[in-house]
Design a protein around this motif. Structure first.
Motif, PDB file in Angstrom:
ATOM      1  N   GLN A 106       0.832  -1.199   0.000  1.00 53.83           N
ATOM      2  CA  GLN A 106       0.000   0.000   0.000  1.00 53.83           C
ATOM      3  C   GLN A 106       0.861   1.240   0.000  1.00 53.83           C
ATOM      4  O   GLN A 106       0.577   2.219  -0.695  1.00 53.83           O
ATOM      5  CB  GLN A 106      -0.932  -0.037   1.217  1.00 53.83           C
ATOM      6  N   GLU A 139       1.032   4.165  -2.925  1.00 57.53           N
ATOM      7  CA  GLU A 139       0.788   5.586  -2.632  1.00 57.53           C
ATOM      8  C   GLU A 139       1.942   6.444  -3.107  1.00 57.53           C
ATOM      9  O   GLU A 139       1.747   7.563  -3.609  1.00 57.53           O
ATOM     10  CB  GLU A 139       0.574   5.758  -1.123  1.00 57.53           C
ATOM     11  N   SER A 157      -6.252  -0.886  -1.729  1.00 58.24           N
ATOM     12  CA  SER A 157      -6.838  -0.300  -0.525  1.00 58.24           C
ATOM     13  C   SER A 157      -8.062  -1.090  -0.068  1.00 58.24           C
ATOM     14  O   SER A 157      -8.274  -1.311   1.132  1.00 58.24           O
ATOM     15  CB  SER A 157      -7.209   1.163  -0.788  1.00 58.24           C
TER      16      SER A 157
END
Length: 383
Positions: free
Chosen positions: A5, A9, A70
């Protein structure tokens, strides 16, 4: 999952630079620049549009990947939270179980220690009581052994042919001292009285008596000797009860006579002499209740069994009642004769008499003769 994750990002925050892509393989235009020089100017817009298309595709794909990542992470987070809640509940339940087990263990340990202390106290108490009983039993055994030894000596040395004079004082000649109380005025008269008395009263020795064994009585005695018992239902004791014991203990006071008979059978009757006091004969009850301080009431001279005024030199007590009854010499002789008989058959029952059956039979007959004489009113002067 968290690292993926974070990397997604970072990629989303740093978009790729536009217009700076370099082809991995050299194009044909680079090798043939003189021939295609005029085509470069016209084909410049085509690779730029391709690059823009690729960039937009990369952006859309990165957004999709980020959204899916997500979403996946949220799902995993929810699962982890649920598992944590379940584990928290399980830990709480296990902690309660542990507390309950610890409490039960403490209670069990306390009860075990208490029970162990109680058992130790009881064991010590029982041990002390057992040691005390052992000491008392040893003392009683020593005393009983001494008594048995003395009784064996008396019983074994007393036979019909040579009776023990100390054990049976009634066999002594009544002429001794019988006429000492007479009023002798001169020696000739007194000597004549003594000689006449010795000729008429003195019995012959037992060894010179003529006797013959009764076959019926001897058979009953032999049958009883095979299995000695004090049960009066057997023919041997039943005959003696009817012919000797019953009549010998049949006194005027029927109620007290029954109590005396029971005490004689249970070997709980006590006869003791009393201090002679010159008390006038009176119609006073012959019962004396002894107190714990040993105080004696006034000695009376009325026989409790016959109800007649007599000089009572002895008194009896039945068991541990503490009540004393004054009796006359005749009643004492009758009770003593029955007691001597029961004592001898108890010795036979306990195996203390080591004699021939015929000798024991004649000793029983002698005791029966004493009971017969006593119930007829004959008793030694020592009474």
């Amino acid at each position: 999952m968290l690292r993926g994750q974070v990397s997604l990002e970072e990629e989303s925050q740093n978009p790729p630079a536009v217009g700076h892509w370099k082809p991995l393989m050299p194009s044909k235009g680079d090798k043939e620049e003189p021939e295609g020089g005029c085509q470069d100017a016209g084909g410049v817009h085509e690779p730029q549009s391709t690059e823009q298309l690729n960039v937009s595709r990369l952006r859309s794909s990165s957004v999709e990947i980020r959204e899916k990542g997500s979403e996946f992470l949220r799902d995993e987070l929810h699962k982890a939270q649920k598992e944590l809640k379940l584990k928290d509940k399980e830990c709480e339940r296990l902690s309660k179980v542990r507390e309950q087990l610890e409490q039960e263990l403490e209670e069990l340990t306390a009860s075990l220690f208490e029970e162990a202390h109680k058992m130790v106290r009881e064991a010590n108490t029982k041990q002390a009581a057992a040691e005390k009983q052992l000491r008392e039993a040893r003392g009683k055994i020593d005393m009983l052994q001494a008594e048995v030894t003395a009784l064996k000596t008396l019983v074994i040395t007393s036979t019909p042919s040579s009776p023990n004079r100390e054990l049976h004082p009634q066999l002594q000649s009544p002429s001794k001292g019988g006429f000492r109380k007479g009023h002798g005025r001169n020696k000739s008269t007194s000597s004549a009285m003594v000689s006449a008395a010795s000729q008429n009263v003195a019995p012959e020795p037992v060894s010179r008596e003529c006797r013959e064994v009764d076959s019926i009585l001897f058979a009953e005695f032999q049958a009883w000797k095979e299995s000695p018992t004090l049960d009066k239902s057997c023919s041997f004791l039943d005959r003696i009860y009817q012919e000797d014991v019953g009549p010998c203990l049949d006194f005027t006071k029927q109620e007290l006579s029954e109590l005396v008979r029971v005490a004689v059978e249970q070997n709980t009757l006590t006869i003791e002499p009393v201090a002679f006091q010159a008390v006038p004969v009176g119609n006073v009850a012959a019962e004396e209740c002894g107190g714990p301080n040993g105080f004696r009431s006034q000695i009376v001279t009325k026989c409790a069994l016959s109800g007649l005024p007599r000089t009572c030199k002895h008194r009896i007590m039945l068991g541990d009642s503490g009540n004393y009854y004054y009796i006359s010499p005749s009643c004492r002789a009758r009770i003593t004769a029955v007691c001597n008989f029961f004592t001898y058959i108890r010795y036979i029952q306990q195996g203390l008499v080591r004699q021939d059956v015929e000798l024991m039979y004649w000793e029983v007959m002698r005791l029966r003769r004493e009971m017969s004489l006593a119930k007829l009113g004959f008793y030694p002067s020592e009474m």
